[in-house]
Design a protein around this motif. Sequence first.
Motif, mmCIF file in Angstrom:
data_model
loop_
_atom_site.group_PDB
_atom_site.id
_atom_site.type_symbol
_atom_site.label_atom_id
_atom_site.label_comp_id
_atom_site.label_asym_id
_atom_site.label_seq_id
_atom_site.Cartn_x
_atom_site.Cartn_y
_atom_site.Cartn_z
ATOM 1 N N GLY A 1 1.900 4.553 -14.655
ATOM 2 C CA GLY A 1 2.223 4.400 -13.410
ATOM 3 C C GLY A 1 1.388 4.561 -12.496
ATOM 4 O O GLY A 1 1.180 3.863 -11.335
ATOM 5 N N GLN A 2 0.212 5.271 -12.490
ATOM 6 C CA GLN A 2 -0.852 5.467 -11.598
ATOM 7 C C GLN A 2 -1.786 4.215 -11.856
ATOM 8 O O GLN A 2 -2.198 3.851 -10.960
ATOM 9 N N LEU A 3 -2.015 3.920 -13.004
ATOM 10 C CA LEU A 3 -2.952 2.706 -13.180
ATOM 11 C C LEU A 3 -2.299 1.502 -12.858
ATOM 12 O O LEU A 3 -3.189 0.630 -12.196
ATOM 13 N N LEU A 4 -0.957 1.485 -12.681
ATOM 14 C CA LEU A 4 -0.591 0.173 -12.065
ATOM 15 C C LEU A 4 -0.182 0.219 -10.454
ATOM 16 O O LEU A 4 -0.191 -0.860 -9.876
ATOM 17 N N ALA B 1 0.858 -1.211 0.200
ATOM 18 C CA ALA B 1 0.042 -0.004 0.069
ATOM 19 C C ALA B 1 1.010 1.226 0.017
ATOM 20 O O ALA B 1 0.607 2.373 -0.552
ATOM 21 N N GLY B 2 1.949 1.227 0.666
ATOM 22 C CA GLY B 2 2.643 2.289 1.031
ATOM 23 C C GLY B 2 3.430 2.604 -0.377
ATOM 24 O O GLY B 2 3.577 3.994 -0.928
ATOM 25 N N TYR B 3 4.104 1.832 -1.173
ATOM 26 C CA TYR B 3 4.628 1.924 -2.567
ATOM 27 C C TYR B 3 3.372 2.358 -3.466
ATOM 28 O O TYR B 3 3.785 3.443 -4.224
ATOM 29 N N GLY B 4 2.358 1.856 -3.399
ATOM 30 C CA GLY B 4 1.340 2.245 -4.353
ATOM 31 C C GLY B 4 0.979 3.632 -4.155
ATOM 32 O O GLY B 4 0.697 4.401 -5.272
ATOM 33 N N LEU B 5 0.824 4.226 -3.011
ATOM 34 C CA LEU B 5 0.416 5.573 -2.506
ATOM 35 C C LEU B 5 1.700 6.392 -3.007
ATOM 36 O O LEU B 5 1.199 7.658 -3.560
ATOM 37 N N SER B 6 2.611 6.105 -2.863
ATOM 38 C CA SER B 6 3.880 6.790 -3.109
ATOM 39 C C SER B 6 4.212 7.059 -4.376
ATOM 40 O O SER B 6 4.226 8.120 -5.068
ATOM 41 N N ARG B 7 4.077 6.055 -5.149
ATOM 42 C CA ARG B 7 4.352 6.034 -6.610
ATOM 43 C C ARG B 7 3.186 6.789 -7.365
ATOM 44 O O ARG B 7 3.096 7.712 -8.223
ATOM 45 N N LEU C 1 -2.427 2.046 -8.594
ATOM 46 C CA LEU C 1 -3.668 2.159 -7.769
ATOM 47 C C LEU C 1 -4.081 0.948 -7.345
ATOM 48 O O LEU C 1 -4.460 0.634 -6.179
ATOM 49 N N PRO C 2 -3.875 -0.296 -8.039
ATOM 50 C CA PRO C 2 -4.493 -1.551 -7.636
ATOM 51 C C PRO C 2 -3.248 -2.037 -6.262
ATOM 52 O O PRO C 2 -3.826 -2.616 -5.627
ATOM 53 N N MET C 3 -2.028 -1.629 -6.628
ATOM 54 C CA MET C 3 -1.159 -2.001 -5.446
ATOM 55 C C MET C 3 -1.732 -1.306 -4.229
ATOM 56 O O MET C 3 -1.654 -2.001 -2.921
ATOM 57 N N LEU C 4 -2.282 -0.069 -4.256
ATOM 58 C CA LEU C 4 -2.784 0.670 -2.938
ATOM 59 C C LEU C 4 -3.717 -0.274 -2.437
ATOM 60 O O LEU C 4 -3.903 -0.386 -1.330
ATOM 61 N N LEU C 5 -4.827 -0.451 -3.224
ATOM 62 C CA LEU C 5 -6.007 -1.275 -2.796
ATOM 63 C C LEU C 5 -5.835 -2.656 -2.318
ATOM 64 O O LEU C 5 -6.136 -2.990 -1.161
ATOM 65 N N ILE C 6 -4.824 -3.413 -3.002
ATOM 66 C CA ILE C 6 -4.302 -4.799 -2.529
ATOM 67 C C ILE C 6 -3.846 -4.510 -1.232
ATOM 68 O O ILE C 6 -4.085 -5.348 -0.362
#
Length: 289
Positions: free
Chosen positions: A263-266, A224-230, A268-273
């Motif tokens: 980068g955001q499309l990829l 989640a942290g990487y997804g939000l940061s990126r 956002l799922p990381m943040l949610l997961i």
Amino acid sequence: MQALIPYPNFSPELFSIEIGGFAFALRWYALAYIAGLIIGWQLIVRALKRPSLWQNDQPPMTPRQVEDLLTWIILGVIVGGRLGFVLLYKPLYYMAHPAEILMVWHGGMAFHGGFAGVVVAAWLFAARNNIPKWPLADALALAVPTGLLLGRIANFINAELWGRPTDVPWAMIFPTDPLGLPRHPSQLYEAALEGLILGALILWMVWGRKYLRTPGIVTGTFVAGYGLSRFLVEYFRESDPQFYESNPYGYALWVGDYGLSMGQLLSLPMLLIGLFIIAYVRRRHSVRP
């Protein structure tokens, strides 16, 4: 005249030697990969030597097994990172030039592809060696931010993956920019968010709060942290050239003047997961806030 911070203009090569007519160079980017792997490896080993950090005071594997795991992770990073770049960023080009897919020395690696490659490699390693998957994932999450920090600093030294044009007083003109525009040093933003801050948070969770005793929490926090940061940094990072062919903002998905970069499309799922993993683990282990 706009205030700027002069780009330090590092050489991308730490040193270069010539033997028998062939030039061999150690580049900062390669050094970042090597140092990130070694530091990450040592962080995992140190954690394994502290049984009290782990659930039931039982580390999931031995320090010797980490050496074997390292080989699997390197393969996952290289294969996944390259295939991710090929499939997500330049599929049409590589369909027309398939021989160049293997030419990793020409550049072209994607973090999200490398992340997927590591997930697959770690899952196979865990299954083959009968290692519990969540504690293994937590160990890897502990190791990754250092590599991200060093990798983004190497991007900055290489004057690549720079940011969008801006008038902020800390803007820089990168020597590799053909337009010569003042830009966000977005590599440093990523180094701070993905590497320094996220890494410090995970270190605190592991050694300060002993969250490894609740398998999965550290993994979810990293994802989640990487997804939000990126996702946030993408607002300041220049999109890849191919996305400007159809949209002036470099969006991969857009409606009118609004959209999301690749980068955001990829991310956002990381943040949610990641948030889902945290919620799932907390419910499963009845962890209170």
